[in-house]
Design a protein around this motif. Sequence first.
Motif, PDB file in Angstrom:
ATOM      1  N   VAL A 237       0.856  -1.186   0.000  1.00 38.65           N
ATOM      2  CA  VAL A 237       0.000   0.000   0.000  1.00 38.65           C
ATOM      3  C   VAL A 237       0.891   1.234   0.000  1.00 38.65           C
ATOM      4  N   VAL A 238       0.529   2.231  -0.803  1.00 36.88           N
ATOM      5  CA  VAL A 238       1.287   3.482  -0.851  1.00 36.88           C
ATOM      6  C   VAL A 238       1.098   4.227   0.468  1.00 36.88           C
ATOM      7  N   THR A 239       2.202   4.543   1.121  1.00 35.08           N
ATOM      8  CA  THR A 239       2.132   5.228   2.415  1.00 35.08           C
ATOM      9  C   THR A 239       2.561   6.686   2.346  1.00 35.08           C
ATOM     10  N   SER A 240       3.387   7.053   1.354  1.00 36.82           N
ATOM     11  CA  SER A 240       3.804   8.457   1.253  1.00 36.82           C
ATOM     12  C   SER A 240       4.240   8.773  -0.172  1.00 36.82           C
ATOM     13  N   ILE A 241       3.997  10.032  -0.572  1.00 33.09           N
ATOM     14  CA  ILE A 241       4.421  10.543  -1.883  1.00 33.09           C
ATOM     15  C   ILE A 241       5.103  11.889  -1.647  1.00 33.09           C
ATOM     16  N   ARG A 242       6.339  12.003  -2.100  1.00 34.98           N
ATOM     17  CA  ARG A 242       7.083  13.255  -1.920  1.00 34.98           C
ATOM     18  C   ARG A 242       7.597  13.745  -3.269  1.00 34.98           C
ATOM     19  N   HIS A 243       7.267  14.991  -3.621  1.00 30.86           N
ATOM     20  CA  HIS A 243       7.750  15.595  -4.856  1.00 30.86           C
ATOM     21  C   HIS A 243       9.152  16.148  -4.625  1.00 30.86           C
ATOM     22  N   GLU A 244      10.057  15.822  -5.536  1.00 30.48           N
ATOM     23  CA  GLU A 244      11.434  16.268  -5.401  1.00 30.48           C
ATOM     24  C   GLU A 244      11.585  17.717  -5.858  1.00 30.48           C
ATOM     25  N   GLU A 245      12.743  18.306  -5.557  1.00 32.89           N
ATOM     26  CA  GLU A 245      12.984  19.715  -5.871  1.00 32.89           C
ATOM     27  C   GLU A 245      13.024  19.980  -7.371  1.00 32.89           C
ATOM     28  N   THR A 246      13.298  18.955  -8.160  1.00 29.92           N
ATOM     29  CA  THR A 246      13.345  19.143  -9.611  1.00 29.92           C
ATOM     30  C   THR A 246      11.978  19.490 -10.185  1.00 29.92           C
ATOM     31  N   GLY A 247      10.919  19.163  -9.437  1.00 28.13           N
ATOM     32  CA  GLY A 247       9.575  19.431  -9.922  1.00 28.13           C
ATOM     33  C   GLY A 247       9.064  18.386 -10.884  1.00 28.13           C
ATOM     34  N   VAL A 248       9.892  17.384 -11.191  1.00 28.50           N
ATOM     35  CA  VAL A 248       9.499  16.329 -12.130  1.00 28.50           C
ATOM     36  C   VAL A 248       9.440  14.973 -11.432  1.00 28.50           C
ATOM     37  N   GLU A 249      10.486  14.656 -10.696  1.00 27.50           N
ATOM     38  CA  GLU A 249      10.572  13.353 -10.043  1.00 27.50           C
ATOM     39  C   GLU A 249       9.765  13.340  -8.746  1.00 27.50           C
ATOM     40  N   ALA A 250       9.378  12.132  -8.356  1.00 28.80           N
ATOM     41  CA  ALA A 250       8.640  11.931  -7.103  1.00 28.80           C
ATOM     42  C   ALA A 250       9.139  10.653  -6.441  1.00 28.80           C
ATOM     43  N   THR A 251       9.079  10.644  -5.126  1.00 31.71           N
ATOM     44  CA  THR A 251       9.433   9.445  -4.353  1.00 31.71           C
ATOM     45  C   THR A 251       8.153   8.861  -3.773  1.00 31.71           C
ATOM     46  N   VAL A 252       7.827   7.664  -4.227  1.00 36.54           N
ATOM     47  CA  VAL A 252       6.602   6.993  -3.793  1.00 36.54           C
ATOM     48  C   VAL A 252       7.001   5.771  -2.964  1.00 36.54           C
ATOM     49  N   ILE A 253       6.623   5.771  -1.692  1.00 39.12           N
ATOM     50  CA  ILE A 253       6.992   4.701  -0.765  1.00 39.12           C
ATOM     51  C   ILE A 253       5.803   3.758  -0.579  1.00 39.12           C
ATOM     52  N   VAL A 254       6.107   2.460  -0.605  1.00 41.64           N
ATOM     53  CA  VAL A 254       5.082   1.421  -0.478  1.00 41.64           C
ATOM     54  C   VAL A 254       5.432   0.527   0.708  1.00 41.64           C
ATOM     55  N   GLU A 255       4.453   0.281   1.550  1.00 36.96           N
ATOM     56  CA  GLU A 255       4.637  -0.644   2.672  1.00 36.96           C
ATOM     57  C   GLU A 255       4.130  -2.021   2.260  1.00 36.96           C
ATOM     58  N   PRO A 256       4.939  -3.073   2.421  1.00 43.71           N
ATOM     59  CA  PRO A 256       4.531  -4.408   1.957  1.00 43.71           C
ATOM     60  C   PRO A 256       3.281  -4.913   2.678  1.00 43.71           C
ATOM     61  N   SER A 257       2.461  -5.639   1.937  1.00 44.00           N
ATOM     62  CA  SER A 257       1.311  -6.309   2.552  1.00 44.00           C
ATOM     63  C   SER A 257       1.762  -7.536   3.339  1.00 44.00           C
ATOM     64  N   ALA A 258       2.786  -8.214   2.839  1.00 49.55           N
ATOM     65  CA  ALA A 258       3.313  -9.390   3.535  1.00 49.55           C
ATOM     66  C   ALA A 258       3.932  -8.976   4.868  1.00 49.55           C
ATOM     67  N   GLN A 259       3.758  -9.824   5.859  1.00 49.99           N
ATOM     68  CA  GLN A 259       4.352  -9.588   7.176  1.00 49.99           C
ATOM     69  C   GLN A 259       5.807 -10.062   7.129  1.00 49.99           C
ATOM     70  N   ILE A 260       6.677  -9.189   6.655  1.00 48.91           N
ATOM     71  CA  ILE A 260       8.042  -9.575   6.307  1.00 48.91           C
ATOM     72  C   ILE A 260       8.785 -10.208   7.483  1.00 48.91           C
ATOM     73  N   ASP A 261       8.689  -9.638   8.652  1.00 48.09           N
ATOM     74  CA  ASP A 261       9.460 -10.132   9.802  1.00 48.09           C
ATOM     75  C   ASP A 261       8.595 -10.857  10.828  1.00 48.09           C
ATOM     76  N   ARG A 262       7.395 -11.267  10.442  1.00 46.83           N
ATOM     77  CA  ARG A 262       6.497 -11.880  11.420  1.00 46.83           C
ATOM     78  C   ARG A 262       5.995 -13.255  10.995  1.00 46.83           C
ATOM     79  N   ARG A 263       6.510 -13.772   9.906  1.00 51.48           N
ATOM     80  CA  ARG A 263       6.010 -15.051   9.413  1.00 51.48           C
ATOM     81  C   ARG A 263       7.048 -16.146   9.594  1.00 51.48           C
ATOM     82  N   ARG A 264       6.552 -17.315   9.977  1.00 46.04           N
ATOM     83  CA  ARG A 264       7.403 -18.496  10.080  1.00 46.04           C
ATOM     84  C   ARG A 264       7.112 -19.487   8.955  1.00 46.04           C
ATOM     85  N   TRP A 265       5.854 -19.504   8.505  1.00 45.95           N
ATOM     86  CA  TRP A 265       5.437 -20.433   7.460  1.00 45.95           C
ATOM     87  C   TRP A 265       5.079 -19.653   6.199  1.00 45.95           C
ATOM     88  N   LEU A 266       5.560 -20.149   5.050  1.00 48.28           N
ATOM     89  CA  LEU A 266       5.352 -19.482   3.770  1.00 48.28           C
ATOM     90  C   LEU A 266       4.926 -20.504   2.722  1.00 48.28           C
TER      91      LEU A 266
END
Length: 280
Positions: A237-266
């Motif tokens: 899920v997208v958690t944050s969007i930041r526009h860079e100083e160039t006015g063109v590029e953007a940084t889009v951060i996504v948090e994984p749906s999978a429980q990366i550090d909480r699963r034992r069985w996959l």
Amino acid sequence: MLSSRRGANQLPTYLILCIVCCLLFALEIFFTIPQTPRHIITWATSNLASIVNLPSTGVDAVSNYITDREVVLQHLNDLERESVELKVQNQRIQSLEQENNELRSLLEIYSSDDRFDFIVAELRSKIQTHSRDEVYLNQGSTDGVEPGRAVIDVSGIYGQVVEVQPFLSRIVRITDQRIAIPARVQRSGLNVVLSGVGDGRHLAMEYATVTWDVKEDDVIVASGLGGVYPAGYPIGVVTSIRHEETGVEATVIVEPSAQIDRRRWLLILMKETNTETSQE
């Protein structure tokens, strides 16, 4: 007249004698007064014996106190040990319940999606640095696992098999910087590429610009391009969007749906099943 005067003079004496008699009577009732030499000797001897036995009586009292205290302390130690054992058992039960729920959820995925065959694998070890985010699973080539297979948990895509040994598989997780995942914004249908940012918890959209149709809280799913990750499986899920100083590029951060550090069985996704053959 003389006799009456004498009687009046003796009245205080009679009164005093009556009071003394009453006091003696009270002493006789409430106290034991030795009246004979034998009684005097007996009374003195009994009190002397009590005085002589006083140290022994005191020692016995102290000994009984110490013994009772040791018994109480031992009982408290036993109760404390039993409490610790019960806490450990309770933690084991909770761990087993969590593991059981996790396996039940994986079984539901296995039974609800007939597009793939699955292998249930257990997490054995983890390697996590700034540039690497990998784990090892207990299923290998002897179980039919091949490099390039996708790995999922009950919540979403977890990673990809990159190396296989007879009884182990090395998995690169989706938060690894070296991995690129073809994805799609579920709301707008925009195709994007995700890769890890190096913190082991987030991904970022590569080459994102401010003109892209993406918003916070957008759900990102696998696009199916490349044939590794099945289309439609949740990635994050997208958690944050930041526009860079160039006015063109953007940084889009996504948090994984999978429980990366909480699963034992996959689940390791095996070859896609041939639905047409199965229908025939």
